[in-house]
Design an enzyme around this catalytic site. Structure first.
Site, mmCIF file in Angstrom:
data_model
loop_
_atom_site.group_PDB
_atom_site.id
_atom_site.type_symbol
_atom_site.label_atom_id
_atom_site.label_comp_id
_atom_site.label_asym_id
_atom_site.label_seq_id
_atom_site.Cartn_x
_atom_site.Cartn_y
_atom_site.Cartn_z
ATOM 1 N N HIS A 1 -6.625 -4.694 -1.835
ATOM 2 C CA HIS A 1 -5.822 -5.889 -2.025
ATOM 3 C C HIS A 1 -6.181 -6.474 -3.374
ATOM 4 C CE1 HIS A 1 -6.413 -5.294 2.328
ATOM 5 N NE2 HIS A 1 -5.104 -5.394 2.297
ATOM 6 N N HIS B 1 0.825 -1.218 0.000
ATOM 7 C CA HIS B 1 0.000 0.000 0.000
ATOM 8 C C HIS B 1 0.857 1.266 0.000
ATOM 9 C CE1 HIS B 1 -3.212 -2.708 0.794
ATOM 10 N NE2 HIS B 1 -2.786 -3.028 1.992
#
Lengths: 683, 217
Positions: free
Chosen positions: A566, A404
């Protein structure tokens, strides 16, 4: 339906076409490849009529599956069920339609089916439940002779409206039939009581009628707490886990395993009515059941050979079939596969060894931002602010999976988090480094953990918290749930925590920097977490470094709505739209839940999920700002860029924080971290 | 009957690790369909780290019963995620069973299945039919409870029950974890956690079969 058949032969039309003879004709011709003469013969029509019908079908666009895909899909799934499980017939209705509840529409479909099947002289057994009652209520078919309707079981509690008596008596009156009740409770207090009752002549006579049933109409219950079998009182006083944990569903008040076999338990010898062996002997078993929660139960009943005719809805039908390994056959004629998918099958990546990607990237970040962050001593993936910890200041610890970037180390610095811990790619960090970070940044005023609502993060942070508290450090935690796509508003607690975290970190960091107590920090951060809303969409999925392959495929003209951060797929897929439409789609969902008033202030983050360039982000930003202005909302803080990514996913997320005075003031507080720097005031 | 030394227990886990490693890509693909695709990697990395830790612990002369807390810690540190805490709890629960024992009688190896199940259930709190690894571990533990004294037969029964449980997850809608957000889109897919549970059981049985074939040591 305008076309009327010329003769009465349509009685033979398979039920899956509903009342639509024209659809049947079109199916036979275009899908089954029959000639017009074959169809004429099969349907009892002249060849000229068939020709006219097919022309009509074309004119109405019925045969163009692009125009009527739902009908054909339902028909195709119905045929799949019929073939796969050897059913007599199967009717599949669309899962959503004309605003009526599914149960009511299933009842109508069931009534239509029964109308076609029932004959004079029939003995119909009937169970109970919402779907069965809906069927009986939708039916009006007098005019047949000598029909008997018999309760398949004794009576249940009167706390429900869909009791066996109500279902049977309603059905009997709809058919002008004689109603034969079973004048006993379905469940009696003991096997001995059951044995005694079975001796009673009146009951014996009624059970004799039941054994003569040539058709049965039944509902199927899931084992969910709200299901019919629970509300009917069958499991009262029974330890379900001790006796029925193998049961996936029930019918006739009997419990069945995934293979459709009887699951015996204490209730079995106390139940009066048709049992599963008796059910198998009924020549035609008609089940009316739908809803995704019933998939396992319906599948079990099908596997056990307990259904001959099934009435259900398309989503449930597809669920049953896919659960049993069936795949929708490709349509004929197969279109030439010339359209390339948008998904690059193998992403090019600038990495060394995939297994070193996380550590090497973090090492680079530590070097690039050496003035601001450093490793927590003794760890490899816990990062802390250089200037801290400050005695008396609440420590903010954040974290989550890697992938991330600049999450999470980018938000470590003055006025933001004191430490961040990352795990493997898209996987929560273990408790060890979280604990090490906790000890390193504890300034004596307690710690606030902030992380997204994923089961792995929750477990690992909670384990770390237990250990930290055992060591005398008070810890509070905020589990963020800003992703509004991931579940309905009434179950906000099960939502994911995504890019809105950037604002939540900012609020917590500012409050702590201003010297707020742990309780005050927690309260204001929780309020920020509750007032931030995020919605995302993807144009291309992310590719993991080790496989280079995407987690799922998207067509050239598709986008995935409601993706998380994700590799997981989103909640729905639709045609790719323009930037303005995409912005509206995200913003409308957020505004409808946030329900702001004119004059309210918000902070906005237009976030790239990794692969979407700044150019596109600003096109979206333009539209979002125009829309907010038109809505009378002031944007007091604005972030545009890759703040919370998902590797190389092409896509964006929009986060909006609904400000109040306190939150706005905290957003104005200065901060200095690798990914976020503000000298104070409006950004 | 044969007793398993620390080296033997390490061998058991080595076999499991080998089989999980072979299934890495397949488990990743299962997870990609309904999750984020990391299950194969997590499990393979976790068992690899665990095996390394057990090998060095055995070399240091630790007893068989002491290996389980080491297994828990090494697995957790390597994995994190959801799988980490769940299997760490499984191994800790097995550790309580054999704490202080220098070697473990072969006849008691099936109790690992029960202990693993208990640990996972305590930590994960998943219910029946939630489409999780417990839908394989739960029937496996019950099969062990119902089995006779032969440890290989008990492990075979556990494996068969777990396989059936794994296949049954196809018809379930995920209620927990990341897949839960996909709701009915999870139908038709096997739960990757249930699939890896079966592989662990296969590895245990294979390992114990090999150990018993060598006879008493």
């Amino acid at each position: 339906m305008a076309v009327k058949p010329e003769s009465g032969v349509l009685a033979e039309m398979p039920m899956r076409f509903g009342d639509d003879a024209l659809l049947w004709a079109a199916w036979l011709y275009y899908e089954d490849g029959l000639t017009q003469s074959d169809i004429a013969q099969k349907m009892g029509l002249s060849r000229a009529s068939v020709n006219t019908w097919l022309a009509d079908a074309r004119a109405r666009g019925l045969v163009n599956i692009e125009i009527q895909p739902e009908h054909f899909r339902a028909v195709s799934v119905a045929r799949g069920l019929k073939d796969h499980f050897g059913l007599h017939d199967c009717l599949v209705i669309p899962s959503e339609g004309d605003g009526k509840p599914l149960i009511e529409r299933l009842g109508q479909a069931g009534a239509m089916v029964l109308k076609r099947l029932v004959r004079s002289g029939d003995t119909l057994a009937v169970t109970w439940g919402r779907s069965v009652l809906a069927l009986a209520s939708a039916l009006d078919h007098p005019g047949l002779a000598d029909i008997r309707v018999v309760q398949a079981t004794g009576s249940t509690t009167a706390r429900i409206a869909w009791t066996p008596e109500a279902c049977a008596s309603r059905l009997a009156s709809a058919l002008g039939a004689r109603w034969i009740p079973l004048a006993v409770p379905a469940i009696v207090s003991s096997p001995a009581m059951r044995a005694m009752l079975m001796e009673e002549p009146v009951l014996a006579e009624q059970l004799q009628v039941l054994s003569e049933a040539n058709r049965i109409i039944m509902g199927i219950s899931s084992m969910r707490p709200e299901s019919t079998i629970h509300s009917s009182g069958f499991l009262e006083g029974v330890d379900r886990h001790a006796h029925y944990q193998d049961a996936v569903g029930s019918l006739l008040g009997r419990f069945i395993s995934a293979r459709g076999e009887l699951v015996s338990g204490p209730v079995n010898d106390r139940t009066i009515g048709l049992d599963l062996d008796g059910l198998r002997r009924v020549p035609q078993k008609i089940a009316v059941a739908g809803g995704i929660d019933k998939v396992a139960a319906i599948l079990a009943a099908l596997r056990g050979g307990l259904i001959d005719v099934l009435v259900t809805d398309a989503a449930t039908a597809r669920g049953v079939l896919t659960a049993d390994g069936w795949q929708e056959s490709s349509r004929r004629p197969a279109p030439a596969a010339t359209v390339p998918t948008a998904t690059r099958s193998h992403g090019k990546k600038l990495i060394n060894e995939a297994r070193n990607a996380v550590d090497e990237s973090l090492a680079g970040a530590l070097m690039a931002h050496e003035a601001l962050i450093s490793l927590v001593p003794g760890t490899s993936r816990a990062v802390m602010a250089k200037h801290g910890p400050r005695p008396g200041k609440v420590g903010i610890v954040i974290g989550g999976g890697a992938g991330h970037e600049p999450g999470f180390w980018g938000y470590v610095g003055q006025g933001l988090a004191d430490a961040a811990v990352v795990g493997n790619i898209f996987a929560a960090p273990p408790p060890g480094p979280i604990l090490a970070a906790s000890r390193a940044v504890d300034g004596g005023a307690g710690l606030l953990y902030i992380f997204g609502n994923f089961s792995g993060d929750v477990m690992n942070f909670e384990m770390a918290r237990e250990m930290a508290e055992a060591g005398g450090i008070p810890v509070r935690q905020i589990i963020t749930t800003d992703d509004i796509a991931s579940s309905e508003p009434d179950s906000r607690g099960s939502r994911r925590g995504v890019a809105g975290n950037v604002f939540v970190f900012r609020i917590a960091g500012a409050a702590a920097d201003l010297g707020a107590s742990l309780e005050a920090c927690e309260a204001v951060t929780r309020r920020a977490a509750q007032r931030v809303y995020t919605m995302g969409l993807a144009l291309e999925p992310a590719r993991l470094p080790d496989t280079g392959r995407p987690g799922y495929e998207l067509g050239a003209d598709e986008m995935e709505i409601g993706v998380g951060v994700h590799g997981e797929p989103g909640v729905e897929r639709q045609q790719l739209v323009s930037a303005d439409d995409a912005a509206d789609l995200l913003l409308d969902r957020i505004l409808s839940e946030m329900a702001p008033s004119r004059g309210d202030r918000v902070a906005v983050l237009v976030n790239s999920l990794g692969g979407t360039p700044a150019m596109e982000l600003y096109i979206l930003t333009r539209r979002i700002r125009q829309r907010l202005t038109a809505h009378g909302i002031t944007v007091s803080h604005m972030l545009v860029g890759p703040y919370y990514t998902s590797l190389d996913m092409a896509g964006v997320s929009l986060s909006v924080l609904h400000l109040d005075d306190e939150l706005a003031a905290l957003m104005d507080h200065p901060c200095d971290a690798p990914a976020l720097m503000s000298k104070g005031g409006r950004a | 009957m044969t007793d398993l030394s620390a080296a033997d227990v390490t061998d058991l886990f080595r076999t499991v690790s080998l089989r999980i490693g072979e299934a890495r890509a397949a488990l990743g693909a299962l997870d990609g369909a309904i999750g984020d695709g990391d299950h194969g990697n997590s499990m393979a990395e976790g068992f690899a780290a665990l095996t390394r830790a057990l090998v060095s612990a055995t070399r240091e002369g630790k007893g068989a019963g002491e290996l389980f807390p080491i297994a828990a810690e090494s697995f957790l540190d390597a994995v994190g995620a959801t799988t980490g805490p769940l299997y760490a709890s499984a191994f800790l629960s097995a550790g309580q069973l054999f704490s202080g024992m220098d070697s473990i009688p072969a006849a008691r190896i099936p109790e690992l299945v029960t202990a693993f199940h208990d640990g996972i259930a305590r930590r994960g709190k998943a219910g029946v039919g939630d489409k999780t690894m417990l839908d394989a571990w739960r029937p496996a533990a019950r099969a062990v409870a119902a089995a006779g004294p032969d440890p290989l037969a008990a492990l075979a029964a556990a494996e068969a029950a777990a396989s059936e449980g794994r296949d049954a997850t196809r018809a379930m809608v995920a209620a927990l974890g990341r897949a839960a957000r996909l709701g009915s889109r999870t139908l038709g897919h096997i739960d990757p956690g249930a699939a890896s549970a079966v592989i662990i059981l296969q590895g245990l049985r294979e390992g114990l079969t090999a150990r018993l074939a060598r006879g008493a040591s």
